[in-house]
Design a protein around this motif. Structure first.
Motif, mmCIF file in Angstrom:
data_model
loop_
_atom_site.group_PDB
_atom_site.id
_atom_site.type_symbol
_atom_site.label_atom_id
_atom_site.label_comp_id
_atom_site.label_asym_id
_atom_site.label_seq_id
_atom_site.Cartn_x
_atom_site.Cartn_y
_atom_site.Cartn_z
ATOM 1 N N VAL A 1 -4.809 -9.216 13.234
ATOM 2 C CA VAL A 1 -4.351 -9.229 11.837
ATOM 3 C C VAL A 1 -3.274 -10.298 11.712
ATOM 4 O O VAL A 1 -2.345 -10.357 12.508
ATOM 5 C CB VAL A 1 -3.797 -7.846 11.420
ATOM 6 N N VAL A 2 -3.427 -11.169 10.716
ATOM 7 C CA VAL A 2 -2.515 -12.315 10.584
ATOM 8 C C VAL A 2 -1.336 -12.021 9.659
ATOM 9 O O VAL A 2 -0.180 -12.172 10.030
ATOM 10 C CB VAL A 2 -3.292 -13.552 10.067
ATOM 11 N N ASP A 3 -1.608 -11.570 8.452
ATOM 12 C CA ASP A 3 -0.529 -11.369 7.474
ATOM 13 C C ASP A 3 0.327 -10.151 7.822
ATOM 14 O O ASP A 3 -0.222 -9.088 8.134
ATOM 15 C CB ASP A 3 -1.107 -11.164 6.057
ATOM 16 N N PRO A 4 1.640 -10.302 7.742
ATOM 17 C CA PRO A 4 2.498 -9.131 7.950
ATOM 18 C C PRO A 4 2.255 -8.106 6.845
ATOM 19 O O PRO A 4 1.797 -8.460 5.752
ATOM 20 C CB PRO A 4 3.919 -9.700 7.869
ATOM 21 N N ILE A 5 2.553 -6.833 7.106
ATOM 22 C CA ILE A 5 2.216 -5.774 6.148
ATOM 23 C C ILE A 5 2.875 -6.010 4.787
ATOM 24 O O ILE A 5 2.264 -5.757 3.752
ATOM 25 C CB ILE A 5 2.543 -4.372 6.692
ATOM 26 N N GLU A 6 4.114 -6.526 4.794
ATOM 27 C CA GLU A 6 4.781 -6.773 3.502
ATOM 28 C C GLU A 6 3.908 -7.678 2.631
ATOM 29 O O GLU A 6 3.713 -7.433 1.438
ATOM 30 C CB GLU A 6 6.142 -7.462 3.711
ATOM 31 N N GLN A 7 3.360 -8.733 3.247
ATOM 32 C CA GLN A 7 2.528 -9.683 2.505
ATOM 33 C C GLN A 7 1.257 -9.004 2.000
ATOM 34 O O GLN A 7 0.859 -9.172 0.841
ATOM 35 C CB GLN A 7 2.145 -10.854 3.430
ATOM 36 N N ARG A 8 0.663 -8.189 2.858
ATOM 37 C CA ARG A 8 -0.606 -7.538 2.468
ATOM 38 C C ARG A 8 -0.365 -6.535 1.336
ATOM 39 O O ARG A 8 -1.149 -6.456 0.385
ATOM 40 C CB ARG A 8 -1.233 -6.872 3.703
ATOM 41 N N ILE A 9 0.757 -5.834 1.408
ATOM 42 C CA ILE A 9 1.092 -4.885 0.327
ATOM 43 C C ILE A 9 1.329 -5.656 -0.970
ATOM 44 O O ILE A 9 0.805 -5.305 -2.032
ATOM 45 C CB ILE A 9 2.339 -4.051 0.706
ATOM 46 N N ALA A 10 2.089 -6.743 -0.883
ATOM 47 C CA ALA A 10 2.402 -7.541 -2.089
ATOM 48 C C ALA A 10 1.114 -8.054 -2.730
ATOM 49 O O ALA A 10 0.944 -8.002 -3.956
ATOM 50 C CB ALA A 10 3.310 -8.702 -1.700
ATOM 51 N N ASN A 11 0.177 -8.508 -1.915
ATOM 52 C CA ASN A 11 -1.094 -9.028 -2.460
ATOM 53 C C ASN A 11 -1.847 -7.932 -3.207
ATOM 54 O O ASN A 11 -2.353 -8.144 -4.311
ATOM 55 C CB ASN A 11 -1.960 -9.578 -1.321
ATOM 56 N N VAL A 12 -1.902 -6.748 -2.624
ATOM 57 C CA VAL A 12 -2.622 -5.633 -3.268
ATOM 58 C C VAL A 12 -1.881 -5.212 -4.538
ATOM 59 O O VAL A 12 -2.465 -5.065 -5.609
ATOM 60 C CB VAL A 12 -2.753 -4.441 -2.277
ATOM 61 N N ARG A 13 -0.566 -5.099 -4.413
ATOM 62 C CA ARG A 13 0.242 -4.614 -5.548
ATOM 63 C C ARG A 13 0.191 -5.595 -6.717
ATOM 64 O O ARG A 13 0.343 -5.228 -7.873
ATOM 65 C CB ARG A 13 1.701 -4.424 -5.087
ATOM 66 N N SER A 14 -0.121 -6.846 -6.446
ATOM 67 C CA SER A 14 -0.109 -7.871 -7.514
ATOM 68 C C SER A 14 -1.275 -7.687 -8.487
ATOM 69 O O SER A 14 -1.280 -8.244 -9.575
ATOM 70 C CB SER A 14 -0.212 -9.265 -6.877
ATOM 71 N N LEU A 15 -2.267 -6.862 -8.115
ATOM 72 C CA LEU A 15 -3.417 -6.655 -9.014
ATOM 73 C C LEU A 15 -3.079 -5.626 -10.083
ATOM 74 O O LEU A 15 -2.569 -4.535 -9.775
ATOM 75 C CB LEU A 15 -4.640 -6.172 -8.214
ATOM 76 N N ALA A 16 -3.439 -5.900 -11.305
ATOM 77 C CA ALA A 16 -3.148 -4.983 -12.428
ATOM 78 C C ALA A 16 -3.857 -3.647 -12.241
ATOM 79 O O ALA A 16 -3.353 -2.590 -12.641
ATOM 80 C CB ALA A 16 -3.598 -5.639 -13.741
ATOM 81 N N CYS A 17 -4.993 -3.670 -11.565
ATOM 82 C CA CYS A 17 -5.784 -2.421 -11.454
ATOM 83 C C CYS A 17 -5.170 -1.446 -10.454
ATOM 84 O O CYS A 17 -5.562 -0.285 -10.385
ATOM 85 C CB CYS A 17 -7.210 -2.759 -11.023
ATOM 86 N N VAL A 18 -4.210 -1.910 -9.659
ATOM 87 C CA VAL A 18 -3.598 -1.048 -8.632
ATOM 88 C C VAL A 18 -2.357 -0.348 -9.194
ATOM 89 O O VAL A 18 -1.439 -0.999 -9.677
ATOM 90 C CB VAL A 18 -3.225 -1.875 -7.383
ATOM 91 N N ASP A 19 -2.386 0.984 -9.150
ATOM 92 C CA ASP A 19 -1.258 1.754 -9.720
ATOM 93 C C ASP A 19 -0.218 2.144 -8.674
ATOM 94 O O ASP A 19 0.968 2.272 -8.989
ATOM 95 C CB ASP A 19 -1.818 3.013 -10.394
ATOM 96 N N GLU A 20 -0.659 2.335 -7.418
ATOM 97 C CA GLU A 20 0.280 2.787 -6.383
ATOM 98 C C GLU A 20 -0.205 2.296 -5.022
ATOM 99 O O GLU A 20 -1.422 2.233 -4.780
ATOM 100 C CB GLU A 20 0.342 4.332 -6.389
ATOM 101 N N VAL A 21 0.740 1.918 -4.161
ATOM 102 C CA VAL A 21 0.374 1.471 -2.813
ATOM 103 C C VAL A 21 1.064 2.379 -1.799
ATOM 104 O O VAL A 21 2.256 2.684 -1.948
ATOM 105 C CB VAL A 21 0.795 0.005 -2.567
ATOM 106 N N ILE A 22 0.305 2.860 -0.813
ATOM 107 C CA ILE A 22 0.897 3.660 0.269
ATOM 108 C C ILE A 22 0.531 3.000 1.599
ATOM 109 O O ILE A 22 -0.292 2.066 1.627
ATOM 110 C CB ILE A 22 0.401 5.133 0.227
ATOM 111 N N ILE A 23 1.135 3.489 2.698
ATOM 112 C CA ILE A 23 0.858 2.953 4.037
ATOM 113 C C ILE A 23 -0.140 3.855 4.748
ATOM 114 O O ILE A 23 -0.018 5.085 4.668
ATOM 115 C CB ILE A 23 2.169 2.947 4.867
ATOM 116 N N GLU A 24 -1.120 3.255 5.419
ATOM 117 C CA GLU A 24 -2.040 4.055 6.243
ATOM 118 C C GLU A 24 -1.688 3.790 7.706
ATOM 119 O O GLU A 24 -1.738 2.646 8.145
ATOM 120 C CB GLU A 24 -3.501 3.674 6.011
ATOM 121 N N ASP A 25 -1.300 4.866 8.453
ATOM 122 C CA ASP A 25 -0.877 4.597 9.833
ATOM 123 C C ASP A 25 -1.333 5.636 10.853
ATOM 124 O O ASP A 25 -0.897 5.589 11.998
ATOM 125 C CB ASP A 25 0.652 4.466 9.896
ATOM 126 N N HIS A 26 -2.161 6.623 10.456
ATOM 127 C CA HIS A 26 -2.599 7.552 11.496
ATOM 128 C C HIS A 26 -3.933 8.205 11.174
ATOM 129 O O HIS A 26 -4.349 8.268 10.017
ATOM 130 C CB HIS A 26 -1.536 8.635 11.734
#
Ligand code: C2G
Length: 449
Positions: free
Chosen positions: A49-74
């Protein structure tokens, strides 16, 4: 409010991800997106995986259709989230078709058509054809390497060099087993065919092979010990840096999630200030074999010392260390058992290795507020325990260690060869150089016994 949830790594965010999230939102009123941590992606076999999680979250959160972002870790988190957020629909791309049917008792499960022709792994490959890799040596570790390299999609072993191409039975059986691998009769021929080399030849040959490969402009992953001399190791790292090439020492423990977790917990002060590290690696090895007979560097410490020194240089640092050796030597002055006592200010350590003498292959780290104990095979770090004064107060930590563990170092090798930063902390050049210095000092001391 009809809530929808989906999950993904969303690395190198692309049109396929965007279309998936827009169609997911269309399945309800409120879209929650779980972005997978790098560790959990590792756990699921995604090592690059290349992009750090902060970047990946920011990319997802930047979409209007996304209402909430959570972390998946287990593992098992999806059921927890569906219940916790009151989810009506779980959705994901149909490359996972059927894999999440187990969620149907909890909510509707919808597989959405994947967007063809685009993927993060393809984007990672953009400008990078697969990494063509050459092997030098075809012994036991090279065979385990071949099993593990299959987990790193973009590394392709294509050729093998062996100093005695016509006489080696090992070479013949290796090539018979791995028909896609070409035999390179000379090092130059090997270098013509590859971008990088994996050195799995006898210890004393590592320096020459690594230097030749670096001078030929090839990245190098070299089995441990990298070299048997501090100055040689330093020279190789300087050559690699000057040529903008990757040089990695293959101590697989350094790259595995469990060991990294152990180090970060210790560094977070979970057992207070540490004062002692004790590491041991013994394997009763019948004679005759390379470990006993190598004319230059046979013996338990050159064979297993890199493993046992790793936690010591990681936790005591590389500055102002003092060390001395004790060994049981056989008639050929080869050490069947060695103990290295190390000190650095108010910290101390002991590294034990054995070929003819067995001991508890444990790692113990002692601190002012408890100790950590890792049972054998601690060098394949999975489960470790934190103990306190109260004998009943034991915390147990469990981590992944998949296969033979070489896949972790291979994932990092590819990641670094692709020019991505941020993983060289796992085994720094100065740590490899110090371990080579200790190896050199040991062989000098042993010759004088
Ligand atoms: N996707 C898609 N079209 C593509 C690529 C991806 O529709 N060309 C979808 C995937 O099917 C997935 C989402 O985009 O639903 C995210 O893809 P990845 O980032 O590759 O994540 P993945 O490894 O599929 O993670 O626990 C489940 C995982 O977290 C899913």
């Amino acid at each position: 409010m009809k809530k929808v949830i989906t999950y993904g790594v969303f690395d190198l965010f692309h049109e396929g991800h965007k279309r998936l999230l827009e169609r997911a939102k269309a399945l309800g009123d409120y879209l929650i997106v779980g972005v997978t941590t790098e560790q959990y992606a590792y756990h699921r076999g995604k090592y690059c995986v290349v992009d750090p999680i902060e970047q990946r979250i920011a990319n997802v959160r930047s979409l209007a259709c996304v209402d909430e972002v959570i972390i998946e870790d287990h593992d098992g988190q999806k059921v927890e989230d569906i219940e916790k957020y009151g989810i009506a629909v779980f959705t994901i791309g149909d490359d996972w078709y059927g894999k999440f049917d187990y969620l149907q008792p909890f909510c509707e499960v919808v597989y959405l058509k994947r967007t063809p022709g685009i993927s993060s792994s393809a984007l990672r490959g953009i400008g990078n054809s697969p990494l063509y890799l050459g092997l030098i040596g075809c012994g036991r570790i090279a065979r385990r390497f071949m099993q593990e390299v299959g987990y790193i999609r973009d590394i392709q072993p294509v050729a093998l060099y062996h100093p005695e191409p016509d006489r080696s039975a090992t070479l013949r059986s290796f090539l018979a087993e791995h028909t896609a691998i070409a035999k390179a009769r000379t090092l130059e021929k090997l270098f013509d065919l590859v971008d990088a080399v994996y050195i799995a030849a006898p210890h004393a040959t590592h320096y020459e092979y690594a230097k030749a490969a670096l001078l030929a402009g090839k990245h190098v992953l070299c089995e441990k010990p990298l070299t048997l001399s501090g100055s040689q190791a330093l020279e190789l790292f300087q050559l690699a840096e000057k040529s903008d090439l990757v040089l990695m020492e293959g101590i697989k423990t350094a790259y595995c999630p469990g060991f990294l977790n152990l180090l970060s917990l210790i560094r977070s002060g979970i057992i207070g200030k540490i004062h002692d590290v004790e590491s041991c690696f013994t394997r009763l090895t019948p004679e005759p074999c390379r470990e006993w007979d190598d004319p230059v560097c046979a013996g338990s410490f050159t064979e297993f010392g890199s493993y046992t020194l790793l936690p010591i240089v990681k936790l005591l640092g590389t500055k102002n260390l003092k060390w001395h050796f004790q060994s049981v030597l056989n008639k050929n002055r080869v050490d069947s058992y060695t103990k290295v006592l190390v000190s650095c200010g108010d910290k101390m350590a002991a590294a034990k290795t054995g070929l003819g003498i067995k001991s508890a292959g444990e790692l113990t780290v002692s601190g002012t507020n408890g100790y950590i104990c890792v049972q054998a095979p601690w060098w394949k770090t999975k489960v470790f325990e934190i103990h306190r004064e109260d004998p009943h107060d034991i915390q147990v930590f469990s981590n992944d260690f998949l296969g033979d563990g070489l896949r972790y170092e291979l994932g990092d090798f590819l990641y670094r060869v692709r020019g991505h930063a941020g993983r060289d902390y796992k085994l720094r050049p100065e740590e490899s150089v110090l371990m080579a210095e200790i190896m050199e000092d040991f062989l000098r001391w042993r010759r004088a016994q």
